[in-house]
Design an enzyme around this catalytic site. Structure first.
Site, PDB file in Angstrom:
ATOM      1  N   TYR A 143     -24.620  15.828  34.766  1.00 27.62           N
ATOM      2  CA  TYR A 143     -25.546  15.043  33.957  1.00 27.62           C
ATOM      3  C   TYR A 143     -25.277  13.547  34.071  1.00 27.62           C
ATOM      4  CZ  TYR A 143     -27.541  18.974  31.292  1.00 27.62           C
ATOM      5  OH  TYR A 143     -28.216  20.107  30.896  1.00 27.62           O
ATOM      6  N   LYS A 191     -16.543  27.665  38.124  1.00 31.78           N
ATOM      7  CA  LYS A 191     -16.921  28.186  39.445  1.00 31.78           C
ATOM      8  C   LYS A 191     -15.839  27.716  40.409  1.00 31.78           C
ATOM      9  CE  LYS A 191     -19.879  30.321  42.144  1.00 31.78           C
ATOM     10  NZ  LYS A 191     -20.199  31.755  42.044  1.00 31.78           N
ATOM     11  N   ASP A 223     -21.089  32.916  37.075  1.00 32.98           N
ATOM     12  CA  ASP A 223     -22.080  33.969  37.366  1.00 32.98           C
ATOM     13  C   ASP A 223     -21.697  35.264  36.641  1.00 32.98           C
ATOM     14  OD1 ASP A 223     -19.866  34.006  39.060  1.00 32.98           O
ATOM     15  OD2 ASP A 223     -20.982  34.544  40.864  1.00 32.98           O
ATOM     16  N   ASP A 251     -28.525  28.806  26.197  1.00 34.41           N
ATOM     17  CA  ASP A 251     -29.906  29.304  26.102  1.00 34.41           C
ATOM     18  C   ASP A 251     -29.884  30.822  26.294  1.00 34.41           C
ATOM     19  OD1 ASP A 251     -31.049  26.698  25.881  1.00 34.41           O
ATOM     20  OD2 ASP A 251     -32.786  27.333  27.077  1.00 34.41           O
TER      21      ASP A 251
HETATM   22  C1  IPM Z   1     -29.975  20.708  25.403  1.00 33.94           C
HETATM   23  C2  IPM Z   1     -31.202  20.296  26.208  1.00 33.94           C
HETATM   24  C3  IPM Z   1     -30.893  18.993  26.942  1.00 33.94           C
HETATM   25  C4  IPM Z   1     -29.729  19.242  27.863  1.00 33.94           C
HETATM   26  C5  IPM Z   1     -32.093  18.415  27.719  1.00 33.94           C
HETATM   27  C6  IPM Z   1     -33.295  18.196  26.831  1.00 33.94           C
HETATM   28  C7  IPM Z   1     -31.723  17.167  28.447  1.00 33.94           C
HETATM   29  O1  IPM Z   1     -31.587  21.302  27.079  1.00 33.94           O
HETATM   30  O2  IPM Z   1     -29.584  19.971  24.505  1.00 33.94           O
HETATM   31  O3  IPM Z   1     -29.428  21.768  25.683  1.00 33.94           O
HETATM   32  O4  IPM Z   1     -29.903  19.714  28.986  1.00 33.94           O
HETATM   33  O5  IPM Z   1     -28.599  18.954  27.466  1.00 33.94           O
HETATM   34 MN    MN Z   2     -30.420  23.127  26.941  1.00 36.85          MN
END
Ligand code: IPM
Ligand code: MN
Length: 355
Positions: A143, A191, A223, A251
């Site tokens: 990031y 990984k 994975d 997620d």
């Molecule tokens: C999260 C979101 C963010 C991330 C996006 C919106 C940049 O998905 O907070 O998990 O990837 O960190």
């Molecule tokens: Mn996210």
């Protein structure tokens, strides 16, 4: 009476709606537990680009720095998503905010709610009792690594994954500490069979493990972890991982609970802590009063627990949320078949009134 200052950053999409419900809940907690709350609202994301031309304006940063805690909704706007030409993107605001507030650790607890076991697409007997926390590194890795960009001819693009030993140490320390306070088990997800950064993570964690004799450490490739989280969620206690892996795995983990709309998070680091749902801005639902406010409301619970060391206030919120689930006073994403779903504001009212 205890006076607290909360910076409120509703952000984009459903952000303003879900944050409004969390504020109702904070007000109810304040009345019950004798707080005087000062709210300072500020813009971030596309909302800030529209007004200031940048996604994390200096004035918003100052509001966050001056606050005791930041309550944040979501960032993201479809106007930018399929527009590779956009010079400035709403998400840059989120990254700038994390970086400038020094929020290197994102704590994402995942646990099932008894009344929602049937809502999980996974078998109830498999998810029952799942209770782990994913500690996601938040200010490093892909990031933020540089260089990032395109070759001059535009035909090659690159991102760089960078981690320094100190960055790994501080996040792993948190992981070890959580594990020793919880069930004593730490899973480092990486990984290391492919990535140099992962090998540094592993080496660093291995060296630290000696200082935490009470913690059993396990190393797992990402994975494999992605599979295991779904296959055997009860296996995990504390997961520590780098930024991108943590983004993806959490997620995925939300599926265990039945909805992405249920998972809160706390981001902590060197400046003001920030509390936000793990889900995004869900633009398709914006303005429709249908989004689930629970993830944000539970983020407010984490705010009382972490920023104000008030476990009772946090527990009162959690209890009211559990009641809304038990009574099916819930939004459409988790409403059982045959039950009329609540709107966002009805769900928030119910929870606030039950505090
Ligand atoms: C999260 C979101 C963010 C991330 C996006 C919106 C940049 O998905 O907070 O998990 O990837 O960190
Ligand atoms: Mn996210």
């Amino acid at each position: 009476m205890k006076e607290i200052n909360i910076a409120v950053l509703p952000g984009d999409g459903i952000g303003p709606e879900i944050v409004a419900e969390a504020v109702k809940v904070v007000n109810a907690v304040a009345a019950k537990f004798d707080y005087k709350v000062n709210y300072n609202y500020a813009k971030v994301g596309a909302a800030a680009i529209d007004e200031f031309g940048e996604p994390y304006p200096e004035s918003t940063h100052q509001t966050c720095m001056a606050a005791d805690a930041v309550l944040f909704g979501a960032i993201g706007d479809p106007r930018y998503d399929n527009n590779p030409e956009a010079k400035v993107r709403p998400e840059q605001g989120l990254l700038a905010m994390r970086k400038r507030l020094g929020l290197y650790a994102n704590l994402r607890p995942v646990s099932t709610f008894p009344s929602l076991l049937e809502r999980s697409p996974l078998r109830a007997n498999l998810v029952e009792g799942a209770d782990f926390i994913c500690i996601r590194e938040l200010t490093g890795g892909l990031y933020f690594g540089r260089p990032q960009g395109r070759s001059e001819d535009g035909n090659t693009a690159y991102d760089t994954c960078v981690y320094r030993r100190e960055e790994i140490e501080r996040i792993c320390r948190l992981g070890f500490e959580y594990a020793s306070k919880r069930r004593g088990k730490l899973t480092l997800v990486d990984k290391a069979n492919v990535l140099a950064t992962s090998r540094l993570w592993r080496e660093t964690a291995q060296a630290m493990a000696k200082d935490y004799a009470d913690v059993e450490v396990e190393y797992m490739f990402v994975d494999n972890a992605a599979m295991k989280i779904i296959q055997q969620p009860c296996h995990f206690d504390v997961i520590v991982t780098e930024n991108m892996f943590g983004d993806i795995l959490t997620d995925e983990a939300s599926v265990i609970t039945g909805s992405l709309g249920l998972l809160p998070s706390a981001s902590v680091g060197t400046e003001t802590s920030l509390f936000e749902p793990i889900h995004g801005s869900y633009p398709q639902a914006a303005g429709k009063n249908i989004a689930n406010p629970i993830a944000t409301i539970l983020s407010a619970a984490m705010m009382f627990e972490y920023a104000f060391s008030d476990a009772d206030a946090g527990a009162a919120i959690r209890k009211a949320v559990a009641k809304s689930l038990d009574c099916n006073m819930v939004t459409e994403d988790i409403a059982p078949l045959g039950v009329t779903p609540c709107t966002t504001s009805q769900a928030g009212d119910f929870i606030a009134n039950n505090i």
